[in-house]
Scaffold this active site. Sequence first.
Site, PDB file in Angstrom:
ATOM      1  N   ASP A   1      37.723  45.824  37.729  1.00  0.00           N
ATOM      2  CA  ASP A   1      38.326  45.120  36.602  1.00  0.00           C
ATOM      3  C   ASP A   1      39.473  45.982  36.089  1.00  0.00           C
ATOM      4  O   ASP A   1      39.283  47.167  35.796  1.00  0.00           O
ATOM      5  CB  ASP A   1      37.304  44.915  35.476  1.00  0.00           C
ATOM      6  CG  ASP A   1      36.325  43.804  35.808  1.00  0.00           C
ATOM      7  OD1 ASP A   1      36.516  43.122  36.840  1.00  0.00           O
ATOM      8  OD2 ASP A   1      35.358  43.615  35.038  1.00  0.00           O
TER       9      ASP A   1
ATOM     10  N   ASP B   1      32.814  30.449  38.648  1.00  0.00           N
ATOM     11  CA  ASP B   1      31.792  31.027  37.774  1.00  0.00           C
ATOM     12  C   ASP B   1      30.758  29.941  37.521  1.00  0.00           C
ATOM     13  O   ASP B   1      31.085  28.889  36.957  1.00  0.00           O
ATOM     14  CB  ASP B   1      32.418  31.487  36.451  1.00  0.00           C
ATOM     15  CG  ASP B   1      33.315  32.723  36.642  1.00  0.00           C
ATOM     16  OD1 ASP B   1      33.194  33.380  37.704  1.00  0.00           O
ATOM     17  OD2 ASP B   1      34.130  33.015  35.753  1.00  0.00           O
TER      18      ASP B   1
END
Lengths: 216, 262
Positions: free
Chosen positions: B17, B136
């Site tokens: 990330d 997701d």
Amino acid sequence: MNLSVHAKSPTVVVVDYGMGNLRSAQKGLEKAGVKAVITSDPAAVQSADAVVLPGVGAFQDCMANLAEAGLVAPVMGAIEQGKPFLGICLGMQLLMTISEEFGVHRGLDIIPGRVVRFDPDTRLKVPHMGWNRVHYSGDSRLFEGIEDGSFFYFVHSYYVAPEDGSVVCGWTDYGERFCSAIARDNLFATQFHPEKSHNHGLKVLQNFGRIVSECS
Amino acid sequence: MSPGKDELARRIIPCLDVTEGRVVKGVQFVDLIDAGDPVEVAAAYNEQGADEVTFLDITASSDKREIILDVVRRTAETVFIPLTVGGGVRNLENIRDLLKAGADKVSINTAAVDRPEFVSEASKRFGSQCIVVAIDAKRTSGPDGSLAWEVYIHGGRTPTGIDVVQWAARMEEYGAGEFMLTSMDKDGTKDGYDIELTRTISDTVNIPIIASGGVGTLHHMYEGFVDGGASAVLAASIFHFKEYTVGEAKEYLQSRGVPMRL
């Protein structure tokens, strides 16, 4: 004053026709000790000592872009003159006579053969994406110093089926056995991406660089 | 050509990330000069034998895209394995810029739900091989009370009412080259991937699946491949905090019959 005589280093061009990640190909060659320039200029391709033709995307678009950029003749010319040539991924497929991707399309017809899709009956995932083994056969100059059966990075849904099996210098298993590398004189091509295949890939680029310097 | 076996190695993909050019929370490698530099961390994973590296850019502001492009450029100079970049990919120009900087694939999430045609335009223009659709997924009940999953967007904050199985089938049709399938239920739990989700989608579509969310042990990776049918597994903290190296994960999986590039 510098009196030493420098041999002019050979000019390797990476052909830019608007398809794909050329930066990795150039940086990979550089890392392997081969200085390469990215160019879309037909004259630069014409005068180069060696040509690298990368390519990702759709076959038809690649052929169209290559033609539109006026690059078909210089690329064909380089190969006909016996200059070292390396086709990568779609740059390999473009060498064939025809492709069956989204209809039937004509290629450069430098290597008689077809570009065909993986058989859906194998029930394996397509694209063939990831690291797979390349087994050598015949001319192994491209793979010198790399163990037979080493892993290289692939991402493609179609592969080449040359008519003349003697041009195959590497093959790979993915449900079916397909041609993953080609060698004919100074013409080389790989279905895998050497510029994305870590140390083995860099070694392939280095081997190509050595062939270039031997020819120049 | 003649019949052959399947020698394709399954992939292990560390995911970083990144925000404003820095690795979020850093990583714990002793030998790094700057553990917050994504380029250096990617190079370390490259050395460990990672099969690909993924950057997820969570920079909030879209006017700071130049920062991630610079990270990608510098990574492509030192790391010679495939690089995927996701986060904030909203239009064809974003994709072109990332590919030109040296990314091999981009992952698209929210923008695909906002306008599904974006995925078909992107795959036609750049090729399916570089278009990863990130999904997701969160567990819910189907109309008949059976197990189902719902698509979430905006980093997992917003439900869409879209069924994951139908969405995956549609995105494959639109030219997605691969799915990055993250379980919202499992993400951060270290309980293992959502195997039922992974298996269901893997059986629905014919393109490769990257399992994501929930990995805590090497056995979870094994389950992702063998029980879930994943072609690749994504992992973050298990590697970042040095619980295992990529090499150790590969040895473990290979010894249990999962083909690995060693």
